[in-house]
Design an enzyme around this catalytic site. Structure first.
Site, mmCIF file in Angstrom:
data_model
loop_
_atom_site.group_PDB
_atom_site.id
_atom_site.type_symbol
_atom_site.label_atom_id
_atom_site.label_comp_id
_atom_site.label_asym_id
_atom_site.label_seq_id
_atom_site.Cartn_x
_atom_site.Cartn_y
_atom_site.Cartn_z
ATOM 1 C CD GLU A 282 -11.685 -0.711 -1.250
ATOM 2 O OE1 GLU A 282 -12.558 -0.011 -0.707
ATOM 3 O OE2 GLU A 282 -10.656 -0.228 -1.741
ATOM 4 C CG ASP B 167 -1.983 -1.079 1.137
ATOM 5 O OD1 ASP B 167 -2.235 -1.551 0.006
ATOM 6 O OD2 ASP B 167 -2.569 -1.442 2.172
#
Lengths: 227, 302
Positions: free
Chosen positions: B140, B21
């Site tokens: 997600e 990330d």
């Protein structure tokens, strides 16, 4: 004298890694879709991701079909990668029927969605799979750029379609995905092509570039001597 | 490996994919995609993962979709210069031009979430232009009170009303090449993947599904591959902690947000720091194949 390699730009996908892989093994490259520039090169790479029809359309628009036939006929080392390998064939069944470059007689067909036991086959094949040197190339692995590589080495694949050459003596490398054993690399005269992406296959893939670079250097020396 | 089932399991190589990330120039890690802590420079971690056997890498620019920023190109280029495995990039990619830019910089695939949810036809447009295999749909997922999972955007903050299994099928029908499935409730928490969710999606679509979110120990990976039928597995914290244990993180990050972690080096107890080689050997012993010398030898012998 350093050989200059043209990487044909189909305006789709990532050419940066191919350029970097070549740089890694000392090959000087330029990315181009210009027929004159391609003809000037000592060797040519035809990469490709994406749809067969689009890619052939692009070659037509840029008037490169004849150019590719010419450089191959001249005996210059030619390296087709993934879609670049498939485009060498006569035709593909991807989204209808499309004519290919027709340099190697054969077809391009899709993986079946079901296997022999009705098992679901996920398509595209995405990931690492083992590559075996075909028996007929075992005595001279350098022709299929397989020197210093083990039988069953892992390479990185991303594809839904695979080639079936009419003449099996061009089959240099083989791979099994689910129920399908198919040609993952072919060699015909000065043409070398892989279904997998050597530039995405870590150090073993870079070894293939290194082996191809040797073929390119040899070919350049030969052409200088013949001049 | 006499019976057909285990033979099949061996035939298919599962990909192990470190996910990094990224916020601005830094590698960060949060829990449930929130509370980001700076860990260092992504390209240094990426190189270590490449050298220790990563099958692919994923870079997720996790603030891009909030601030409309896309400072990844520089990091992608640095990475692609020396790392010869596939690189997927996601976060804030909204247009064909955005996708083209990251591919030109050296990415091989892109992960799309918000732009696909807003306009599923965008998947088709992108797949036609760059090839299906280049386009991953990032989902997600968060379980709601009705027991179903729904797709969210913006790191699990924005509810979209799309039920995950239906959305995955829809995305596949529009030409997505793979599904990157992140279970937000498990993400960063280290108690394992949500195998139930992964299996539902994996059985519903005929494209590969990458399970993401929750790995705390090698057993968790084996479970989501076996029970969840994941085609590939994504992980972060386990590997990041291993990197930190073996490297001095260089650079001054004092101006770059939450650096508590770098100062204290106190790792989250639920997560067992493990390197890729150890993970792959563990999976092999559990009967799962991946790119690994032991698997290669076994396949040669069959």
């Amino acid at each position: 004298m350093k050989p200059k390699v043209a990487i044909i730009d189909l305006n789709m996908g990532n050419l940066f890694s191919i350029k970097q892989a070549c740089a890694h093994v000392g090959l000087e490259t330029f990315i181009t879709s210009d027929a004159q520039e391609i003809k000037m090169a000592d060797a040519v790479i035809l990469p490709g991701v994406g749809a067969f029809g689009n890619a052939m359309e692009h070659l037509k628009e840029k008037d490169l079909i004849k150019t590719i036939h010419e450089v191959i006929a001249q005996g210059k080392p030619f390296f087709g990668i993934c879609l670049g390998m498939q485009m060498l064939m006569s035709e593909s069944e991807e989204f209808g029927r499309h004519k290919g470059l027709d340099i190697i007689p054969g077809r391009v067909i899709r993986f079946p969605s079901r296997g022999a036991k009705e098992n679901v086959i996920k398509v595209p094949q995405v990931g690492w799979n083992q590559v075996y040197l075909a028996d007929q190339f075992k005595l001279n692995p350098e022709r299929s750029c397989w020197s210093d590589l083990a039988n069953g080495e892992y390479m990185y694949f991303v594809h839904s379609y695979y080639v079936i050459p009419q003449n099996s003596n061009v089959v240099a490398l083989e791979t099994v995905y689910e129920d399908v054993k198919y040609c993952s690399g072919l060699v015909k005269n000065n043409i070398f092509a892989t279904q997998f992406h050597p530039e995405k296959s870590a150090d073993k893939g870079i070894k293939i570039y290194q082996n191809w670079a040797k073929l390119v250097e040899k070919s350049l020396i030969k052409s200088i001597l013949l001049r | 490996m006499a019976d057909g089932q285990s033979f099949k399991q061996i035939m298919k190589n599962i990909r192990i994919i470190p996910r990094l990330d990224i916020k601005g120039p830094n590698l960060v890690k949060g829990i449930h995609l929130e509370g980001l802590r700076v860990l260092g420079k992504p390209e240094q971690y990426a190189k270590y993962y490449y050298e220790t056997g990563a099958d692919e890498l994923i870079y997720m620019d996790i603030v891009a979709s909030l601030y409309g920023r896309n400072s990844l190109l520089n990091i992608i280029e640095k990475t692609a210069r020396e790392i010869f495995i596939p690189l997927t990039v996601g976060g804030g990619l909204r247009t064909i031009a955005d996708i083209n830019n990251v591919l030109r910089a050296g990415a091989d695939k892109v992960a799309i979430n918000t732009a696909a949810i807003r306009n599923p036809a965008f998947i088709k447009e992108a797949a036609n232009r760059f090839g299906s295999s280049t386009i991953l749909i990032s989902i997600e997922a968060i379980k709601q009170s009705d027991g179903l999972y729904y797709a969210f955007t913006d790191n699990g903050r924005e509810y979209t009303g799309k039920e995950v299994v239906a959305w995955a099928k829809e995305a596949a029908s529009f030409g997505a090449g793979e599904i990157l499935l992140t279970c937000v409730d498990n993400e960063g928490a280290g108690f394992g993947y949500d195998s139930n969710l992964v299996r539902q999606v994996s059985e519903a679509v005929n494209i590969p599904v990458i399970a993401c979110g929750g790995a705390g120990k090698p057993e968790d990976l084996a479970k989501v591959i076996g029970e969840g039928k994941a085609d590939a597995v994504c992980l972060s914290s386990m590997l990041h902690y291993d990197y930190i244990e073996h490297h001095k993180v260089e650079g001054d990050f004092s101006a770059e947000g939450n650096i508590e972690f770098l100062k204290s080096r106190e790792i989250f107890k639920k997560i067992k720091s493990t390197d890729l080689k150890t993970i792959k050997t563990f999976l092999f012993d559990a009967g799962i194949c991946c790119r690994h010398e032991l698997s290669a030898n076994l396949m040669r012998a069959i």
